[in-house]
Design a protein around this motif. Structure first.
Motif, PDB file in Angstrom:
ATOM      1  N   ASP A 103     -25.320 -22.304  13.885  1.00  0.00           N
ATOM      2  CA  ASP A 103     -24.897 -22.997  15.318  1.00  0.00           C
ATOM      3  C   ASP A 103     -23.839 -23.966  15.024  1.00  0.00           C
ATOM      4  O   ASP A 103     -22.986 -24.037  15.866  1.00  0.00           O
ATOM      5  CB  ASP A 103     -26.155 -23.566  15.747  1.00  0.00           C
TER       6      ASP A 103
ATOM      7  N   GLU B 221     -30.627 -20.989  11.270  1.00  0.00           N
ATOM      8  CA  GLU B 221     -30.005 -21.313  12.358  1.00  0.00           C
ATOM      9  C   GLU B 221     -29.228 -22.425  12.579  1.00  0.00           C
ATOM     10  O   GLU B 221     -28.076 -22.380  13.366  1.00  0.00           O
ATOM     11  CB  GLU B 221     -31.135 -21.369  13.616  1.00  0.00           C
TER      12      GLU B 221
ATOM     13  N   THR C  90     -36.781 -23.258  17.588  1.00  0.00           N
ATOM     14  CA  THR C  90     -35.326 -23.246  17.028  1.00  0.00           C
ATOM     15  C   THR C  90     -35.381 -24.860  16.257  1.00  0.00           C
ATOM     16  O   THR C  90     -36.149 -25.658  16.227  1.00  0.00           O
ATOM     17  CB  THR C  90     -34.422 -23.447  18.398  1.00  0.00           C
ATOM     18  N   TRP C  91     -34.134 -24.835  15.603  1.00  0.00           N
ATOM     19  CA  TRP C  91     -33.965 -26.234  14.663  1.00  0.00           C
ATOM     20  C   TRP C  91     -34.006 -27.432  15.514  1.00  0.00           C
ATOM     21  O   TRP C  91     -34.291 -28.627  15.240  1.00  0.00           O
ATOM     22  CB  TRP C  91     -32.647 -25.970  13.961  1.00  0.00           C
TER      23      TRP C  91
END
Length: 280
Positions: free
Chosen positions: A36, A32, A155-156
């Motif tokens: 992103d 991710e 999420t990261w």
């Protein structure tokens, strides 16, 4: 052993948890994060390795800082650097802030790797000292397992925030824990030494014997610490030095750090290879 001592040790072990989270963060956040922020493999690899660079810097100054600022003061510095680093990663919009956060948190982890085991060993009673010191490594592995698990559904950015939470908890808790009695004995504040022991062992405990032992041991260590770094390379220490450094090098050259940091990619690609073999 009082509840105060146990709570103090547990508070320090909380910081060991985020050390493990940092070690495995790149594995859980890789896909991710690269998508992103549009990172290349080289950029993400540099991001992962900057924590090691920061930790080396932190470890280099950890001993001196723990002597000058005390154990609590060093842990405060470590927490502030770690929180700054994690939040910088969590809110990063470009590579520069991302790398800054990784270096900052790495320096904090370098300080943590020294001062937390030392503080635990200095406040724990003799009969449980080894157990509590070992718990530092146990909590690091627990943090590693946690980030592997949470990386499947977080999420990261949320993973980075979760890494900062233990540091925030410790910052608050450090206002309520005593300084290390052995450090207080070294700087010559006998009254504070006794107050610290009373907080750790209980107000009704007889701490006179333990306080005397700490003072004696501190003086002995000071008398034996006049040697320089160059004395380590004397002929009589050659075998011990080679074995000690050699074991650390073998551990690093085994590739365990790479597997831990990029486990998700390794398992994902190994699965593809297995499918390819079966297809052929």
């Amino acid at each position: 052993m009082t509840k105060t001592t146990i709570l103090n040790v547990e508070l320090q072990l909380v910081l060991s948890l985020t050390f493990g989270v940092a070690t495995g963060y790149t594995s859980g956040a890789e896909i991710e994060l690269m998508k992103d922020l549009d990172l290349s493999i080289a950029q993400f690899s540099a991001f992962g390795s900057l924590a090691t660079l920061g930790a080396a810097v932190g470890a280099l100054f950890s001993g001196k800082m723990a002597m000058v600022l005390g154990r609590r003061g060093t842990m405060w510095v470590s927490d502030i650097l770690s929180i700054t680093g994690w939040l910088s990663i969590a809110f990063a919009k470009d590579v520069m802030l991302l790398n800054f956060g990784r270096i900052s948190s790495g320096i904090g982890f370098g300080l943590t790797s020294y001062v937390v085991p030392v503080y635990i060993a200095e406040i724990a009673p003799k009969h449980v000292r080894g157990t509590f010191t070992f718990s530092n490594q146990l909590l690091q592995n627990a943090g590693l397992a946690m980030v592997y698990f949470c990386g499947n559904f977080m999420t990261w950015r949320m993973l980075a925030v979760s890494g900062a939470l233990p540091c925030i908890i410790q910052v608050i808790g450090l206002f309520f824990v005593p300084e290390s009695p052995r450090w207080l004995a070294k700087v010559g504040t006998d009254k504070e030494l006794e107050n610290s022991l009373l907080r750790l062992r209980g107000r009704d405990a007889d701490i006179s014997r333990e306080a005397s032992e700490i003072k004696v041991m501190t003086k002995m260590v000071e008398n034996d610490s006049r040697s320089s770094f160059c004395d380590l390379f004397q002929r009589k220490y050659r075998y011990t030095l080679v074995v000690g450094v050699g074991l650390m090098l073998i551990q690093q050259f085994s590739g365990s750090a790479a597997v831990i940091s990029y486990a998700s990619t390794i398992f994902r690609k190994s699965g593809k290879i297995k499918l390819l073999i079966l297809f052929i």
